[in-house]
Design an enzyme around this catalytic site. Structure first.
Site, PDB file in Angstrom:
ATOM      1  CB  CYS A 128      -0.905   0.058   1.054  1.00  0.00           C
ATOM      2  SG  CYS A 128      -0.202  -0.547   2.795  1.00  0.00           S
ATOM      3  CG  HIS A 242      -0.874   4.045   4.538  1.00  0.00           C
ATOM      4  ND1 HIS A 242      -1.713   3.710   5.655  1.00  0.00           N
ATOM      5  CD2 HIS A 242      -0.451   2.962   4.240  1.00  0.00           C
ATOM      6  CE1 HIS A 242      -1.660   2.437   5.894  1.00  0.00           C
ATOM      7  NE2 HIS A 242      -0.659   1.811   5.073  1.00  0.00           N
TER       8      HIS A 242
END
Length: 366
Positions: A128, A242
């Site tokens: 990711c 994130h």
């Protein structure tokens, strides 16, 4: 595009559920849908107003499936993904099981879509944090060639699955009620805290496996074997997006102005960069979004040909589920072509009627 049969392994996890949501949102041409899960077999799931039952995976689960989306851990993927590929299904694996296999393409559709054509049954979905970084960096790399990356990631608890998200939320409730905080998904309390470790430490380098993923995966995706990367990964008390602070060193001079121009035109990127108006990427703004938000773009005052930026992206969506479905969309025309080849009529062999024609054929064969 004709409709295809889709199998989803790990249908009840955070990423698996998001994959179903993305398939529906993007109107993916699903004909037959098969949902698999070891611990959740028997559970009911609604997709496109139709009820499906999650089945326990077996060696026969992948029969007649055109595409298999894998949203389970690497150990389980290593066992089942090859079975799916052997059954003729194109596997798109979200785990780390095959990412560094030289025979498995590692793909971010905005960066290296052409690599999908190299697949031999399995295509890997990158980590990711790697996806989020490279969507932002690829346009800059294409223009100025990045030599070095220094990154610090601020990774949401969703990276640890639904257990991580549930633990942060439960700690919020328990703290408000002055109860003892339970710690299970992480090594330490995550509420009001930062944990500068994600995955195990590598004894040789002192980096964690998560940090080394950006190095190894970045080189493979960008086809840049000499790319130098130093990364620090930190778990933060954010639910699902994130954030990353990235400094790059380039071969060619790249101004902040030019970088903004390149990023403004880039697929999958949204430039949010107006410091005077306090506009910059934040996790809350990127939640449930597919674009990577990029801002705080500035020339590095400490080094020549160096640029610093800040980016954020939804870990569950673009960092996992959306990227996998985008890969599946790239696979669709390949399946179409393969189907056409299989359906192509056999060449007709005509026997010449005249003797003169026979001689002519023989001459041609020589």
């Amino acid at each position: 595009m004709k409709k295809v049969n889709v199998c989803l392994l790990g249908a009840s996890g955070a990423v698996g559920k998001e994959m179903l949501k993305i398939l529906q949102e993007r109107k993916f041409p699903v004909n037959e849908l098969r949902l698999l899960g070891n611990k959740t077999a028997g559970q009911k799931v609604i997709f496109n107003n139709k009820e499906y039952t999650i089945e326990k995976p077996s060696k026969d689960s992948f029969k007649d499936m055109d595409i298999t989306l894998v949203a389970v851990g690497s150990d389980e993927s290593k066992k089942l993904s090859p079975l799916a590929a052997k059954a003729g299904s194109v596997v798109i694996d979200n785990s780390s099981a095959f990412r560094m296999d030289k025979n498995v393409p590692l793909v971010v559709p905005e960066v290296n879509p052409e690599d999908v054509k190299l697949h031999k049954g399995i295509i890997a979905n990158p980590n990711c944090s790697t996806i989020i970084a490279l969507v932002a960096l690829a346009p800059l790399h294409k223009f100025a060639k990045i030599k070095r990356i220094i990154a610090s990631t601020y990774q949401a608890v969703s990276g640890a699955g639904k257990e991580g998200m549930e633990e942060l939320q439960q700690q919020v409730y328990d703290y408000a009620e002055q109860k003892k905080l339970n710690i299970k998904a992480f090594k330490y309390q995550i509420l009001f805290n930062l944990i500068p470790q994600i995955d195990a430490f590598d004894s040789k380098t002192g980096y964690t496996k998560e940090e080394l993923k950006m190095t190894n995966e970045g080189r493979k995706i960008l086809h840049a074997p000499d790319l130098q990367v130093s990364c620090t990964c930190v778990r933060v008390p954010v639910l699902r997006s994130h954030s990353e602070s990235i400094t790059i060193e380039t071969e060619k001079k790249l101004t902040a102005k030019k970088a903004k121009e390149l990023l403004a035109k880039a697929k999958g990127v949204k430039v949010v960069d107006n410091p005077s108006q306090f506009k910059y990427p934040m996790p809350l703004d990127t939640t449930d979004q597919d674009n990577i938000f990029v801002g705080r773009i500035r020339e590095d005052i400490s080094a020549k040909n160096s640029l610093t930026l800040w980016c954020a992206g939804d870990q569950i969506r673009k960092g996992a589920a959306t990227n996998a479905v985008q890969i599946a969309e790239l696979v669709l025309p390949l399946l179409d072509k393969e189907g056409k080849k299989e359906e192509a009529p056999k060449k007709r062999v005509c026997k010449p009627k005249k003797a003169a024609a026979k001689k002519e054929v023989k001459k041609t064969d020589k």
